[in-house]
Design an enzyme around this catalytic site. Structure first.
Site, mmCIF file in Angstrom:
data_model
loop_
_atom_site.group_PDB
_atom_site.id
_atom_site.type_symbol
_atom_site.label_atom_id
_atom_site.label_comp_id
_atom_site.label_asym_id
_atom_site.label_seq_id
_atom_site.Cartn_x
_atom_site.Cartn_y
_atom_site.Cartn_z
ATOM 1 N N CYS A 1 -53.135 -0.648 104.795
ATOM 2 C CA CYS A 1 -52.685 -1.230 103.533
ATOM 3 C C CYS A 1 -51.264 -0.735 103.279
ATOM 4 C CB CYS A 1 -53.565 -0.799 102.365
ATOM 5 S SG CYS A 1 -55.271 -0.427 102.794
ATOM 6 N N TYR B 1 -51.414 -9.790 100.592
ATOM 7 C CA TYR B 1 -51.759 -10.726 101.668
ATOM 8 C C TYR B 1 -52.908 -10.126 102.474
ATOM 9 C CZ TYR B 1 -47.503 -13.555 101.095
ATOM 10 O OH TYR B 1 -46.520 -14.397 100.618
#
Length: 289
Positions: free
Chosen positions: A143, A208
């Site tokens: 992440c 995303y």
């Protein structure tokens, strides 16, 4: 030693610093020319004043890990509006200050990678203890944020974000670029969420969600990652149960939990069937928190 674990002492170049009110320091760059000038300004600011900014930051964040402190000022996140239009950039530091998030509604672009092996097990990581936001929580494979640089600002087919994902998989997990070709990432969707980490730090991201199925070599960077594990569906459900029950002090990142609760298991079906493209919806921005 990985790039993220090296510290550099930069001698100020023999150049005059631009004034703070220069248009080169503006958050918004409406043209290609001013965007290019912005990249040059960004490099100049880093070389001129990194040590000064680190010292100032050290006065109020004395407990912060040196590597994370450097990245907080060197990394320039991409600021977007709620429709994912780029409106400028700001430091990782500012983008994660809840005071800035609340007062200026700073929203930055991010990505979350979900990497499955050929047995369709999902690779999870536990964030390192030195992470500024959400230390030691378990989360999806990787992440992070695309940065305000040309290669990571390419909107077409989310190429900029996919480039950033490849970069960070190497940086955080030691996964070589050849193990995760950019064209193998499948963007499945986008979500917008806000989540405080503690009284000072938090997240406000347009995230995303990138899926990839590859067998990879993993060599975690301890500055970024405390632990890794592959899990199947049942093992993940057990992890969720423990987190909900507060067992073993186990915690999950808020963005990972949002993906789990809203998308993950139905998308896992597509992983196993080889039909991920059928699940993709990059037109919708899911506002989840």
């Amino acid at each position: 030693m990985s790039l993220s674990s090296r510290l550099y002492t930069l001698a100020p170049p023999k150049l005059c610093a631009l004034p703070n009110n220069s248009p080169l320091f503006s958050r918004k760059y409406p043209s290609t020319l001013t965007r290019s000038l912005g990249f040059a300004s960004q490099s100049l600011r880093a070389s001129l004043s990194f040590s000064t900014r680190a010292t100032v930051m050290g006065d109020t964040d004395v407990g912060m890990d040196a590597v994370q402190r450097r990245l907080m000022f060197e990394d320039e996140c991409i600021l977007v509006d709620e429709n994912d239009r780029v409106v400028g950039h700001d430091t990782k530091y500012n983008c994660h200050l809840m005071e800035k998030i609340e007062s200026e509604n700073l929203l930055h672009r991010a990505f979350s990678v979900f990497l499955f092996n050929s047995k369709y097990e999902l690779l999870l990581q536990q964030r390192s203890a030195t992470k500024v936001t959400f230390p030691l929580v378990w989360t999806n494979t990787c992440c992070s944020h695309p940065l305000y640089r040309e290669s990571e600002l390419i909107d077409e087919n989310a190429l900029g974000t996919r480039n950033a994902a490849q970069r960070k998989l190497l940086d955080e997990l030691g996964i070589p670029a050849e193990d995760v070709p950019v064209d193998q990432f499948i963007p499945l969707g986008r979500m917008l969420y806000k989540a405080p980490s503690d009284g000072k730090w938090g997240e406000h991201e347009l995230d995303y969600l990138l899926f990839i199925v590859r067998d990879v070599n993993v060599n975690p960077n301890p500055d970024e990652v405390a632990d890794v594990k592959y899990v199947n569906r049942d093992e993940l459900k057990e992890l969720l149960r423990k987190a909900d029950a507060g067992e073993e002090g186990l915690k999950l990142s808020p963005w990972f939990r949002l993906v789990v609760d809203n998308f993950l298991f139905k998308w896992w079906d597509h992983v196993e069937k080889g039909t991920l493209l059928e699940a993709a919806d990059m037109k919708t921005i899911h506002k989840l928190a």
